[in-house]
Design an enzyme around this catalytic site. Sequence first.
Site, PDB file in Angstrom:
ATOM      1  N   HIS A 189      81.170  41.934  23.072  1.00 49.82           N
ATOM      2  CA  HIS A 189      80.801  41.296  21.803  1.00 49.82           C
ATOM      3  C   HIS A 189      79.874  40.118  22.092  1.00 49.82           C
ATOM      4  CE1 HIS A 189      84.682  42.726  19.549  1.00 49.82           C
ATOM      5  NE2 HIS A 189      84.098  43.697  20.244  1.00 49.82           N
ATOM      6  N   GLU A 248      79.814  37.033  21.046  1.00 50.71           N
ATOM      7  CA  GLU A 248      80.504  35.773  21.348  1.00 50.71           C
ATOM      8  C   GLU A 248      81.063  35.777  22.763  1.00 50.71           C
ATOM      9  OE1 GLU A 248      81.026  38.003  18.743  1.00 50.71           O
ATOM     10  OE2 GLU A 248      82.613  37.090  17.542  1.00 50.71           O
TER      11      GLU A 248
END
Length: 154
Positions: free
Chosen positions: A58, A60
């Site tokens: 992901h 993040e």
Amino acid sequence: MNVLSPIDHQYFMNLAICEAKQAALENEIPVGAVLVKDGEIILREHNRTKQYANPLAHAEKLIIDRIMASEPVFLYDYSLYVTLEPCLMCAGMLIWSRLGTLIWGAADPKSGVVGSVYNVLNDKSFNHHPKVIGKVLELECSQLLSSFFKEKRQ
């Protein structure tokens, strides 16, 4: 630590949206993120789960992994802009890395844990609670995701 205005938040979220658009071009779910400290861009990233054949890639997480490998132990003075409300994995990383501020765009009613399904960042069981600003450029972030999935269904 500089205090950023709503206009600054929109500026940095627009950069995260650019990252999300790049993800869509690469056939990745269009989520982008930008890490900022003192008004300066530190890192930019987007989802790469297909590229890396890793469901954990992901935007993040990729940013947190990179900054933690090269810089500080904790991220108290950093702000993370992300186009989609974080999932449980990413929110956990934000707690453990001691992120100062999270700014997110679109709500994720299926797996978002910063207000939609649950709010892990407010859970009193944890000893760190990042400041949270949600729904920044929400319409733009939501439309990007909706358009991507609509195109996939056709």
